[in-house]
Design a protein around this motif. Structure first.
Motif, PDB file in Angstrom:
ATOM      1  N   PRO A  87      28.430 -30.299 -48.622  1.00  0.00           N
ATOM      2  CA  PRO A  87      27.207 -30.671 -47.893  1.00  0.00           C
ATOM      3  C   PRO A  87      26.753 -29.604 -46.901  1.00  0.00           C
ATOM      4  N   GLU A  88      27.691 -28.876 -46.318  1.00  0.00           N
ATOM      5  CA  GLU A  88      27.317 -27.836 -45.355  1.00  0.00           C
ATOM      6  C   GLU A  88      26.689 -26.610 -46.011  1.00  0.00           C
ATOM      7  N   ASP A  89      26.659 -26.576 -47.339  1.00  0.00           N
ATOM      8  CA  ASP A  89      25.935 -25.500 -48.030  1.00  0.00           C
ATOM      9  C   ASP A  89      24.437 -25.806 -48.135  1.00  0.00           C
ATOM     10  N   THR A  90      24.033 -26.986 -47.726  1.00  0.00           N
ATOM     11  CA  THR A  90      22.630 -27.362 -47.771  1.00  0.00           C
ATOM     12  C   THR A  90      21.801 -26.430 -46.894  1.00  0.00           C
ATOM     13  N   ALA A  91      20.804 -25.801 -47.496  1.00  0.00           N
ATOM     14  CA  ALA A  91      19.982 -24.814 -46.794  1.00  0.00           C
ATOM     15  C   ALA A  91      18.896 -24.314 -47.741  1.00  0.00           C
ATOM     16  N   VAL A  92      17.958 -23.572 -47.179  1.00  0.00           N
ATOM     17  CA  VAL A  92      17.038 -22.787 -48.001  1.00  0.00           C
ATOM     18  C   VAL A  92      17.685 -21.421 -48.190  1.00  0.00           C
ATOM     19  N   TYR A  93      17.766 -20.992 -49.440  1.00  0.00           N
ATOM     20  CA  TYR A  93      18.417 -19.733 -49.785  1.00  0.00           C
ATOM     21  C   TYR A  93      17.361 -18.672 -50.091  1.00  0.00           C
ATOM     22  N   TYR A  94      17.582 -17.484 -49.529  1.00  0.00           N
ATOM     23  CA  TYR A  94      16.672 -16.349 -49.693  1.00  0.00           C
ATOM     24  C   TYR A  94      17.454 -15.132 -50.173  1.00  0.00           C
ATOM     25  N   CYS A  95      16.757 -14.236 -50.842  1.00  0.00           N
ATOM     26  CA  CYS A  95      17.350 -12.945 -51.172  1.00  0.00           C
ATOM     27  C   CYS A  95      16.579 -11.857 -50.441  1.00  0.00           C
ATOM     28  N   ASN A  96      17.267 -10.767 -50.123  1.00  0.00           N
ATOM     29  CA  ASN A  96      16.647  -9.636 -49.460  1.00  0.00           C
ATOM     30  C   ASN A  96      17.686  -8.537 -49.311  1.00  0.00           C
ATOM     31  N   LYS A  97      17.257  -7.396 -48.817  1.00  0.00           N
ATOM     32  CA  LYS A  97      18.209  -6.346 -48.495  1.00  0.00           C
ATOM     33  C   LYS A  97      19.027  -6.775 -47.273  1.00  0.00           C
ATOM     34  N   PRO A  98      20.258  -6.301 -47.128  1.00  0.00           N
ATOM     35  CA  PRO A  98      21.057  -6.636 -45.946  1.00  0.00           C
ATOM     36  C   PRO A  98      20.509  -6.037 -44.655  1.00  0.00           C
ATOM     37  N   SER A  99      19.717  -4.979 -44.738  1.00  0.00           N
ATOM     38  CA  SER A  99      19.086  -4.383 -43.557  1.00  0.00           C
ATOM     39  C   SER A  99      17.709  -3.870 -43.952  1.00  0.00           C
ATOM     40  N   LEU A 100      16.899  -3.581 -42.956  1.00  0.00           N
ATOM     41  CA  LEU A 100      15.526  -3.122 -43.212  1.00  0.00           C
ATOM     42  C   LEU A 100      14.880  -4.013 -44.274  1.00  0.00           C
ATOM     43  N   ASN A 101      14.827  -5.318 -43.926  1.00  0.00           N
ATOM     44  CA  ASN A 101      14.367  -6.315 -44.890  1.00  0.00           C
ATOM     45  C   ASN A 101      12.976  -6.028 -45.443  1.00  0.00           C
ATOM     46  N   TRP A 102      12.822  -6.351 -46.701  1.00  0.00           N
ATOM     47  CA  TRP A 102      11.484  -6.444 -47.296  1.00  0.00           C
ATOM     48  C   TRP A 102      10.825  -7.753 -46.847  1.00  0.00           C
ATOM     49  N   PRO A 103       9.553  -7.967 -47.143  1.00  0.00           N
ATOM     50  CA  PRO A 103       8.942  -9.267 -46.828  1.00  0.00           C
ATOM     51  C   PRO A 103       9.715 -10.397 -47.499  1.00  0.00           C
ATOM     52  N   TRP A 104       9.899 -11.493 -46.778  1.00  0.00           N
ATOM     53  CA  TRP A 104      10.685 -12.612 -47.290  1.00  0.00           C
ATOM     54  C   TRP A 104       9.909 -13.396 -48.352  1.00  0.00           C
ATOM     55  N   GLY A 105      10.630 -13.872 -49.332  1.00  0.00           N
ATOM     56  CA  GLY A 105      10.062 -14.782 -50.318  1.00  0.00           C
ATOM     57  C   GLY A 105      10.015 -16.196 -49.764  1.00  0.00           C
ATOM     58  N   GLN A 106       9.691 -17.144 -50.634  1.00  0.00           N
ATOM     59  CA  GLN A 106       9.557 -18.535 -50.187  1.00  0.00           C
ATOM     60  C   GLN A 106      10.909 -19.247 -50.114  1.00  0.00           C
ATOM     61  N   GLY A 107      11.918 -18.660 -50.702  1.00  0.00           N
ATOM     62  CA  GLY A 107      13.239 -19.280 -50.718  1.00  0.00           C
ATOM     63  C   GLY A 107      13.328 -20.400 -51.740  1.00  0.00           C
ATOM     64  N   THR A 108      14.546 -20.889 -51.929  1.00  0.00           N
ATOM     65  CA  THR A 108      14.773 -22.014 -52.827  1.00  0.00           C
ATOM     66  C   THR A 108      15.705 -23.007 -52.134  1.00  0.00           C
ATOM     67  N   GLN A 109      15.326 -24.267 -52.144  1.00  0.00           N
ATOM     68  CA  GLN A 109      16.065 -25.290 -51.415  1.00  0.00           C
ATOM     69  C   GLN A 109      17.290 -25.730 -52.205  1.00  0.00           C
ATOM     70  N   VAL A 110      18.427 -25.740 -51.538  1.00  0.00           N
ATOM     71  CA  VAL A 110      19.666 -26.283 -52.107  1.00  0.00           C
ATOM     72  C   VAL A 110      20.085 -27.455 -51.232  1.00  0.00           C
ATOM     73  N   THR A 111      20.240 -28.600 -51.845  1.00  0.00           N
ATOM     74  CA  THR A 111      20.665 -29.796 -51.129  1.00  0.00           C
ATOM     75  C   THR A 111      21.913 -30.349 -51.800  1.00  0.00           C
ATOM     76  N   VAL A 112      22.986 -30.458 -51.018  1.00  0.00           N
ATOM     77  CA  VAL A 112      24.249 -30.972 -51.522  1.00  0.00           C
ATOM     78  C   VAL A 112      24.490 -32.325 -50.868  1.00  0.00           C
ATOM     79  N   SER A 113      24.401 -33.357 -51.673  1.00  0.00           N
ATOM     80  CA  SER A 113      24.495 -34.710 -51.126  1.00  0.00           C
ATOM     81  C   SER A 113      24.861 -35.684 -52.229  1.00  0.00           C
ATOM     82  N   SER A 114      25.610 -36.701 -51.850  1.00  0.00           N
ATOM     83  CA  SER A 114      25.945 -37.766 -52.804  1.00  0.00           C
ATOM     84  C   SER A 114      24.941 -38.906 -52.689  1.00  0.00           C
TER      85      SER A 114
END
Length: 114
Positions: A87-114
């Motif tokens: 459940p603690e993995d629940t978050a919006v997940y994004y990809c990007n460079k580790p530094s000097l980020n490019w513009p952020w995408g919209q992300g993808t929602q991950v929800t861990v729940s019973s």
């Protein structure tokens, strides 16, 4: 302008798995280190996994042994295989460079729940 598009999120039960994808519009994607970030409600965005151009990986302690980052440079795509989700993995997940980020995408929602 670089575009990052994340996909593959969803609702999953604890202990389940998901595979996230990140498509980058950037040419020469293969020369950049990349990473997966996540942001849970009310928390700061955190970097959970990185991969170098040559494929060396690194993980935050919270996901080590459960998540696997990989990339397909020919397809300008990166992946995050997430197993044994909690459940603690629940978050919006994004990809990007580790530094000097490019513009952020919209992300993808991950929800861990019973």
């Amino acid at each position: 302008q670089v575009q990052l598009v994340e996909s593959g999120g969803g609702l999953v039960q604890p202990g389940g798995s998901l595979r996230l994808s990140c498509a980058a519009s950037r040419s020469r994607f293969s020369i950049y280190a990349m990473g997966w970030y996540r942001q849970a409600p009310g928390k700061q965005r955190e970097l959970v996994a990185t991969i170098t151009p040559s494929g060396t990986t690194n993980y935050a302690d919270s996901v080590k042994g459960r998540f696997t980052i990989s990339r397909d440079n020919a397809q300008n795509t990166m992946y995050l295989q997430m197993n044994s989700l909690k459940p603690e993995d629940t978050a919006v997940y994004y990809c990007n460079k580790p530094s000097l980020n490019w513009p952020w995408g919209q992300g993808t929602q991950v929800t861990v729940s019973s």
